[in-house]
Write an enzyme that holds these catalytic residues in place. Sequence first.
Site, PDB file in Angstrom:
ATOM      1  N   ASP A   1       5.448   4.341   2.069  1.00  0.00           N
ATOM      2  CA  ASP A   1       5.887   5.546   2.787  1.00  0.00           C
ATOM      3  C   ASP A   1       6.732   5.167   3.999  1.00  0.00           C
ATOM      4  OD1 ASP A   1       4.607   7.184   1.044  1.00  0.00           O
ATOM      5  OD2 ASP A   1       2.898   7.657   2.348  1.00  0.00           O
ATOM      6  N   SER A  58       0.848  -1.187   0.000  1.00  0.00           N
ATOM      7  CA  SER A  58       0.000   0.000   0.000  1.00  0.00           C
ATOM      8  C   SER A  58       0.880   1.232   0.000  1.00  0.00           C
ATOM      9  CB  SER A  58      -0.857   0.006   1.269  1.00  0.00           C
ATOM     10  OG  SER A  58      -0.003   0.002   2.399  1.00  0.00           O
ATOM     11  N   LYS A  59       0.252   2.356  -0.241  1.00  0.00           N
ATOM     12  CA  LYS A  59       0.990   3.616  -0.194  1.00  0.00           C
ATOM     13  C   LYS A  59       1.584   3.814   1.200  1.00  0.00           C
ATOM     14  CE  LYS A  59       1.010   8.431  -1.095  1.00  0.00           C
ATOM     15  NZ  LYS A  59       2.103   8.679  -0.178  1.00  0.00           N
ATOM     16  N   ARG A  60       0.781   3.472   2.185  1.00  0.00           N
ATOM     17  CA  ARG A  60       1.251   3.663   3.550  1.00  0.00           C
ATOM     18  C   ARG A  60       2.492   2.813   3.835  1.00  0.00           C
ATOM     19  NH1 ARG A  60      -2.595   2.312   8.195  1.00  0.00           N
ATOM     20  NH2 ARG A  60      -4.147   2.999   6.686  1.00  0.00           N
TER      21      ARG A  60
END
Length: 501
Positions: A266, A261-263
Site C-alpha cells: 500500500d 506485506s499488504k501495508r
Amino acid sequence: MSVRVRFAPSPTGALHIGGVRTALYNYLFAKKNNGTFILRIEDTDRTRFVEGAEAYIEKSLAWAGIIPDEGPSVGGDFGPYRQSERRDIYSKYAQQLVAEGKAYYAFDTSEELDAMRDRLTEAGVVNTQYNAITRMQMNNALTLSKEEVQVKIESGEPYVVRIKMPRNEDIRFKDEVRGWVVVNSATLDDKVLLKSDGMPTYHLANIVDDHLMKITHVIRGEEWLPSAPLHITLYEYLGWEAPQMAHLPLLLKPDGNGKLSKRAADKLGFPIFPLNWNDPQSGEQSKGFKENGYLPEAFVNFLALLGWNPGGEQEIFSGEELIDLFSLEKINKAGAKFDIEKAKWFNQQYLKQISNDEIAAKLVELFPDLKGNDLLPEIAHSLKERVTFIEEMKVAGQFYFERPTVYNEKMVKKKWNELAVEKLQGFAKELSKQESVKADEAKTIFTEYLAQDETPMGRVMPALRLSLTGEGGGPDLMHIIQILGPQEVADRIALAVERLN
Ligand code: GLU
C-alpha cells in the site's frame, strides 16, 4: 506413485500474491509430472472465517489459469475438499493417538494456562510453552488419575487433545528446497490437535487430509517451516509415510528488508491481491493486479520467476514452457525481492505479443464509449509498443479519438514557420487525391512531394505531427496518417494553420 499436490488456503481474507505463487508452483509441479493439483479449503478455524474469501480464492486462481483438478467446485474422489465438511473425520485420529499414549486430554482453563506462563516468566524461565516439562504441572491426563479423567469427561468438562512431543529428540526431514532440517523436540510444544468444540486444529486436519488425499508433495510457504517438525512427528505417530516437503522462499519488500506485506505494498503504491477485494470486515477496498491492467499471462510469468529460475537468460516463458521447465530443485532458498517495475516490464512484453483485435476488444471493455470504432485494432497496433497497460492507450492515443485542441508550445515555437505551413498545405492537397492511404503510401507521397524542391523532411515532419496530434512525439507518423485518413489529415492541417498563424 502419481504426483498429487494441494494448495490449501484458509479462507481468512483475500488471497495474497504469495499465496498465488504457492498455488502456481503446486500447479506447475503437478502438470510437469502428469500429476493432480488439488484445491483444499482449510476452514476449520471458524473464528477467522471471512465471508466471500473462498469464492475470491477460486476466482483469482481461475484468472491466473491455475485450474484445480480436484477441489470444492470440481469435486473428486477424495473429497469433500472443504475441511468444515469433513469435521467428523479428524477426531478419530486424535482418539487413536490418545489410546496409544501419543496424545492426551488436557483440561486446563485459559486462566490456568495464563497462570502457568506468568509463574514461569516470574521464575525467569524463557520458554513458557506447554511442553514435556511443564505438562507435568498442568491439569491433564498425565497428571490426573484415570478415574479423575473419566469423571471430568463424563461430567462434560471441556477438554482439548494435545500431542505428547518427545522430550529431547532430534526430528529430521529433508526439505526439497532447504535440504536437511533438524530440530530438537525440546524446542517444541505439545500443540493442541483437537479443540474443546471437537474441531481439529490446522495441524491435525492438515496432515490427516494430506494422508487421506494421498498427497505426495507438500509445497507451501516458508512460514509453515516451523510447523513441519510437528507434522513429521504426527506422521510418525500415526504410522504414515510423510509426503516430501518443499518450503518456498519468502516474498520480500522491494528493498529486501522484511516480508512483503499488504501495508508495505500500500505504502509503495502497488497491488498485492490478484483481484479487487472489498474487505467485509474493515470495509477497505483494494485494487487487484487484474484491475490495475495486468494481463494474466504476464502476471503468471512474473510470479513464476519470483523464487524460481530454470537458469539461463530467458525471461519470457509461455505457460507450457513453465510447466516443461519447472522443478523443485531450481527453487531458490533466499527470499525473493518483489519488484513491481519488473511486473510492469512483463506486462509490456506480453502486450506487444497479443493481437490487435484482442486489444481492441479489451479497450471497448474498458471504455464503452469506444464501441463501434473500426479503427481500434489499428490504433492498438500503433500504440502497443508505447504503453505498459492497455488502459493507457486512451490517453496515449487521445488524438485518434479527438482533434487536438492544444498544441505543444515548445514545438510550435521551434518548428512552426512559414515554410512548414506552406509544405503542409501542399502535402494535404497531394494526399487528398486519395480516398485512403496505407502508411507506406503516405510516406511515398510525402517524400516525393518534398523532393520536388528538396525541402528536408526534418523541416516539415514536426509541424505535421503537431497539426495532427498536438504533440511533439508519439507513434509512427505515417501510420497515424493511415489511421486518420486523407480527409481528416487535411482538415487537421487546415485547423492548425488557422489556429497557429
Ligand atoms: N491452511 C494453511 C494456509 O492457510 C495451509 C498450509 C499448508 O499448506 O500446509 O496456508
